[in-house]
Design a protein around this motif. Structure first.
Motif, PDB file in Angstrom:
ATOM      1  N   ALA A  88       1.243  -1.446   0.137  1.00  0.00           N
ATOM      2  CA  ALA A  88      -0.463  -0.090   0.192  1.00  0.00           C
ATOM      3  C   ALA A  88       0.818   1.291   0.379  1.00  0.00           C
ATOM      4  CB  ALA A  88      -0.926   0.177   1.377  1.00  0.00           C
ATOM      5  N   ASP A  89       0.776   2.217  -0.808  1.00  0.00           N
ATOM      6  CA  ASP A  89       0.925   3.111  -0.471  1.00  0.00           C
ATOM      7  C   ASP A  89       0.285   4.386   0.322  1.00  0.00           C
ATOM      8  OD1 ASP A  89       2.758   2.748  -2.948  1.00  0.00           O
ATOM      9  OD2 ASP A  89       0.973   3.354  -4.517  1.00  0.00           O
ATOM     10  N   LEU A 128       6.009  15.368   4.422  1.00  0.00           N
ATOM     11  CA  LEU A 128       4.746  14.219   4.403  1.00  0.00           C
ATOM     12  C   LEU A 128       3.535  14.434   4.958  1.00  0.00           C
ATOM     13  CD1 LEU A 128       6.272  11.336   2.157  1.00  0.00           C
ATOM     14  CD2 LEU A 128       4.559  13.470   1.162  1.00  0.00           C
ATOM     15  N   LEU A 182       8.017   3.557  10.903  1.00  0.00           N
ATOM     16  CA  LEU A 182       8.726   4.288  10.639  1.00  0.00           C
ATOM     17  C   LEU A 182       8.309   6.284  11.350  1.00  0.00           C
ATOM     18  CD1 LEU A 182      10.856   3.503   7.688  1.00  0.00           C
ATOM     19  CD2 LEU A 182      11.240   3.717   9.785  1.00  0.00           C
ATOM     20  N   PHE A 222      -0.429   6.935   5.085  1.00  0.00           N
ATOM     21  CA  PHE A 222       0.537   6.820   3.948  1.00  0.00           C
ATOM     22  C   PHE A 222       1.626   5.141   4.502  1.00  0.00           C
ATOM     23  CE2 PHE A 222       2.253  11.580   3.734  1.00  0.00           C
ATOM     24  CZ  PHE A 222       2.038  11.763   2.255  1.00  0.00           C
ATOM     25  N   GLY A 223       1.796   4.440   3.909  1.00  0.00           N
ATOM     26  CA  GLY A 223       2.054   2.998   3.893  1.00  0.00           C
ATOM     27  C   GLY A 223       1.135   2.004   4.301  1.00  0.00           C
ATOM     28  N   PRO A 262       8.270  11.651   6.620  1.00  0.00           N
ATOM     29  CA  PRO A 262       8.665  12.749   6.277  1.00  0.00           C
ATOM     30  C   PRO A 262       8.503  13.686   6.964  1.00  0.00           C
ATOM     31  CG  PRO A 262       9.726  10.948   4.938  1.00  0.00           C
ATOM     32  CD  PRO A 262       8.605  10.068   6.057  1.00  0.00           C
ATOM     33  N   ALA A 263       9.183  14.750   6.773  1.00  0.00           N
ATOM     34  CA  ALA A 263       8.221  15.739   7.542  1.00  0.00           C
ATOM     35  C   ALA A 263       8.022  16.770   6.891  1.00  0.00           C
ATOM     36  CB  ALA A 263       9.448  16.555   8.647  1.00  0.00           C
ATOM     37  N   VAL A 265       6.264   0.191   6.784  1.00  0.00           N
ATOM     38  CA  VAL A 265       6.662   0.397   5.537  1.00  0.00           C
ATOM     39  C   VAL A 265       7.312  -0.721   5.674  1.00  0.00           C
ATOM     40  CG1 VAL A 265       7.318   2.738   5.310  1.00  0.00           C
ATOM     41  CG2 VAL A 265       8.621   1.017   6.064  1.00  0.00           C
ATOM     42  N   LEU A 266       7.432  -1.902   4.650  1.00  0.00           N
ATOM     43  CA  LEU A 266       7.772  -3.204   4.518  1.00  0.00           C
ATOM     44  C   LEU A 266       9.115  -3.234   4.986  1.00  0.00           C
ATOM     45  CD1 LEU A 266       6.420  -4.032   0.584  1.00  0.00           C
ATOM     46  CD2 LEU A 266       5.698  -4.729   2.758  1.00  0.00           C
ATOM     47  N   MET A 311       4.802   5.821  10.099  1.00  0.00           N
ATOM     48  CA  MET A 311       4.449   5.099   8.866  1.00  0.00           C
ATOM     49  C   MET A 311       4.374   3.358   8.852  1.00  0.00           C
ATOM     50  SD  MET A 311       6.311   6.888   5.002  1.00  0.00           S
ATOM     51  CE  MET A 311       8.235   6.399   5.961  1.00  0.00           C
TER      52      MET A 311
END
Lengths: 556, 288
Positions: free
Chosen positions: B150-151, B228, B222, B175-176, B225-226, B213-214, B211
């Motif tokens: 997933a994005d 986003l 994780l 996100f993620g 990022p600021a 993530v894989l 978020m």
């Protein structure tokens, strides 16, 4: 202003009396602008620098809704700068910051396209208009009108300059921040390694200069003159032989291409290489002693490394959501464009616009001499732009007063800060962080007399003897393997880099010209030390650690 | 029968594949559900003695391998699917294990063992006792589904869980992968969409500090990022697409639903849909 007004003013030294131009000036923080305007400035330098600030920096701030404004003041012949937030209201700043991020975000991805398609063509057309004007053939009235045009064109050029520079700084800064968040391992250069190995105008000029030095080195006659003659006398000495004259023709060709630079950034009173090639001769004397090198191959190798590192970064990001990878790719591309434009804009705007304005001013100076208003044409640099509306008033008394002021403050140590310090730490937004990376922040106290802290500028560690170089003309004193210590290094200084073991400057941050070019040359650099010139002495053995941003005195 | 594929009639049976898999299997006919198969409660019941010792019997292992081969050996999600789960009265949301980004038959087999064990954790058993379900004979199936990398992940409520309004669809997105949203470890973006006209009523950008993530063999959480964090993670069009999906599912299930979905590129996948079991009365008069 009210809370700032209650803050304690920074003490003013007795030998540096300050008469604030505007009442509010006393409540702002003013910092000596050594990075771009080292040393003293003349009245005309100030006149133009003020326009650069107001119509350039601040107009571009408005374009991008950036929450800061810049002001310059010339105090006792030294130029001070104040970059301050437009408001002390946190909510206002935050709103502007969001808007700025949106506008800059839209601009940074296509900054190369904007430069090639719009900005550079406009700059070139301005330069054409300057070159097309016959200053010496104009009437007084036409010349006065041309001065006004020139000031307007200059303001427009600097507006474009800061539109470009803000995109450059913000793109590189945002990329570095994102890289540190996603992939950072404490290496301050990790992000910048993905920007290296790209050709730019500074490197191109350096290559042409190096090629010229090979021509000189291949001629026994020319080499002998360069080896044994003071830089200021080299041209005359070369003129006495056929081989020397042939080399002078090559030198002229170089000057036609690249001679509009001075040793500084924007100082209109500083002669260009065309007018006084001595700094170029110094660079040549330096270059002929350098071992054979292949800059094109070095650049290609750096580009190859960049591609490998980029591929590895992409692999590490492979499992991240597309919006994160997309943001990374967007900022990588923007920062790569920015990295090139950091040098290219300087070549076209700082250098060439300053040159053309200087030529207009010198023409006015010649006219004022002819009209009996000045003794020397270059005394025009002691007048203000407003003075140039009138070419018939005797200005000699004003010039004498200006020269006396320059003389009075020549050896005075201008304090680094004036006014008041702001109540708290500065804003921490993407734009402020970018500005800090250009101008450098405040280095931490090292707590040791033998260690000087600065900003990381270019990675690596090197040892060498200190050579303090106040101005590029002193560059001939720099010996191979010495550590070049300077207040600042404008792009024309970079040919010296090839001879230095490491670079130390008092000004600048990781995005300053000095740092960008030192990284391309793979020479360690510590920038923004603030008091290296005052602390270090010629001949001291120092270890420069560009990775940690420290200079250690190894031996007195 | 050891294996039942999502979309096959056999996989519509909660008694055989568990509530979660049966629900997805029925939805797979009309919606974009990632392909997958269930290890049936019957198969796991027979394998229970081995599973309790931490082993997957050889026969079942072969069956898993063959089905995994048919799926194309992609990274998968392995989830437990209890036979009495996802009823109107009982939501086991978050009570049983989910393993994401599992690659290879052996890793799937290990995850199946852990799913089995998770049904017998004290926490799971306490929950069952609490809601009056039996703890003696727990029917458990395991769902193995191609992983959507997933994005953006979202939880969509076809009724507003805050004020009880049946006229509003609420989307929480980040996100993620969905774990940071579902697990509540991060403040998602929130979109409110009108049910009648599918117009955006409100849009709040959440901090999305974390978020998912894989990571090799699993996932990791994780810091986002600021840059986003301040941006909405979905477009208005994507919000409307999610809202429309929730409307269709509410119609199909004849009750307000909560939906887990994920975007990979422009493609929206349905990961889960179930009736909202805790919705307050419609007039919003109840106090919490």
């Amino acid at each position: 202003m009210s809370d700032a007004a209650t803050l304690k003013p920074i003490p003013i030294p007795h030998d540096f009396p300050v008469n604030w131009e505007q009442p509010d000036d006393a409540h702002a923080l003013w910092e000596l602008e050594l990075q771009h305007l080292p040393g003293q400035s003349t009245a005309l330098d100030e006149s133009l620098v003020r326009r650069i600030g107001d119509k350039g920096f601040n107009a571009a701030c408005e374009d991008f809704s950036m929450p800061i404004r810049n002001a310059y003041r010339r105090l006792n012949t030294y130029v001070y700068q104040s970059i301050a937030p437009v408001s002390h209201d946190h909510a206002v700043l935050e709103g502007l910051g969001r808007e700025a991020q949106e506008r800059l975000g839209a601009a940074i991805g296509r900054q190369r396209e904007l430069w090639d398609g719009e900005r550079l063509p406009e700059i070139k057309s301005l330069l054409e208009r300057w070159r097309a004007f016959d200053s010496d053939g104009a009437t007084d009235a036409e010349l006065v009108a041309h001065v006004r045009d020139s000031v307007a064109w200059c303001e427009r050029a600097w507006h474009i300059h800061f539109q470009t520079v803000f995109s450059v700084l913000v793109s590189m800064s945002l990329f570095a921040d994102l890289y540190a968040e996603l992939l950072g391992d404490g290496d301050p250069y990790g992000a910048y390694r993905l920007l290296q190995g790209q050709d730019n105008e500074s490197l191109r000029v350096d290559r042409d200069l190096y090629a010229l030095s090979r021509v000189a080195a291949d001629s026994v006659t020319v080499r002998a003159v360069l080896d044994s003659t003071r830089a200021s006398e080299v041209v005359a000495a070369l003129g006495t032989s056929t081989e020397g004259q042939a080399f002078l023709d090559r030198l002229d060709a170089f000057l036609q291409d690249h001679g509009r630079r001075s040793t500084l950034y924007v100082t209109v009173s500083a002669p260009s290489y065309i007018e006084d090639p001595t700094p170029l001769i110094v660079s040549l004397q330096n270059a002929i002693t350098q071992p054979e090198r292949d800059d094109v191959a070095t650049l290609a190798a750096a580009a190859h490394d960049r591609e490998l590192l980029t591929a590895s970064a992409r692999e590490r990001l492979g499992s991240f959501p597309e919006p994160v990878r997309g943001q990374f790719e967007f900022l990588l591309s923007a920062a790569q464009q920015g990295s090139v434009m950091q040098e290219d804009h300087n070549y076209w705007i700082d250098t060439q616009v300053t040159y053309e304005v200087r030529q207009v001013m010198l023409a006015v100076g010649r006219r004022l001499v002819a009209n009996g208003c000045l003794d020397r044409a270059d005394d025009v640099f002691h007048l203000t732009v407003e003075d140039l509306d009138d070419l018939s008033t005797d200005r000699r008394a004003d010039v004498a007063a200006q020269k006396a002021e320059l003389e009075r403050f020549r050896d005075v140590a201008a304090p680094r800060f004036l006014g008041v310090f702001p109540p708290g730490p500065g804003p921490d937004d993407p734009i402020s962080r970018a500005v800090t990376k250009m101008f450098g922040g405040e280095p931490a106290e090292s707590g040791s007399a033998s260690i000087l802290n600065g900003m990381a500028g270019s990675p690596g560690v090197a040892q060498g003897r200190v050579r303090l170089v106040h101005a590029l003309a002193d560059g001939e004193q720099l010996q191979h393997g010495e550590v070049l210590v300077a207040p600042t290094t404008a792009p024309p200084w970079t040919p010296l880099f090839a001879r230095a073991a490491a670079i130390v400057t008092d000004t600048g941050g990781i995005l300053s010209h000095c740092a960008v070019v030192a990284r391309e040359y793979e020479i360690p650099a510590v920038v923004g030390v603030r008091h290296a010139m005052a602390t270090l002495r010629d001949g001291q053995l120092v270890e420069v650690d560009g990775t940690s941003g420290t200079v250690r005195i190894v031996e007195e | 029968m050891e294996i039942a594929w999502l979309g096959d009639p056999a996989a519509h049976e909660p008694a055989l594949v568990g509530g979660k898999a049966a629900s997805l299997s029925r939805l797979a006919a009309a919606h974009r559900v990632p392909p997958g198969f269930a290890l049936t409660s019957k198969a796991l019941g027979l394998a229970a003695p081995d599973l309790a010792r931490g082993e997957v019997p050889a026969g079942l292992h072969e069956q898993i391998d063959a089905a995994y081969e048919s799926l194309g050996r992609p990274p998968v999600a392995v989830r437990s699917s209890a036979v009495d789960e996802d009823g109107d009265a009982h939501s086991f949301a978050g009570q049983h294990e989910t393993f994401l980004n599992i690659c290879g038959t052996d890793a799937i087999a290990d995850a199946v063992v852990l799913c089995f064990a998770s049904a017998f954790t004290q926490r799971a058993l306490d929950y069952r006792l609490h809601v009056g379900l039996q703890v003696e004979h727990i029917g458990l199936a395991v769902l193995i589904q191609e992983l959507v990398t997933a994005d953006v992940s979202a939880v969509v409520f076809s009724a507003n869980p805050i004020n009880g309004s049946r006229e509003e669809i609420v989307i929480n997105a980040g996100f993620g992968l969905g774990e940071s949203i579902v697990g509540g470890t991060t403040t998602p973006d929130t979109f409110v969409v009108g049910k009648a006209d599918l117009q955006i009523r409100a849009r709040t950008v959440g901090e999305k500090r974390l978020m998912t993530v894989l990571a090799p063999g699993g996932t990791k959480e994780l810091e986002t990022p600021a840059l986003l964090r301040t941006l909405p993670c979905i477009t208005d069009d994507q919000a409307v697409e999610m809202a429309a999906l929730a409307c269709r599912l509410e119609d199909a299930m004849d009750a307000p639903v909560d939906v887990e979905c994920a975007l990979h590129g422009d493609v929206l996948y349905l990961l889960q849909a179930r009736p909202i079991t805790t919705l307050r009365p419609e007039n919003g008069s109840g106090r919490s």
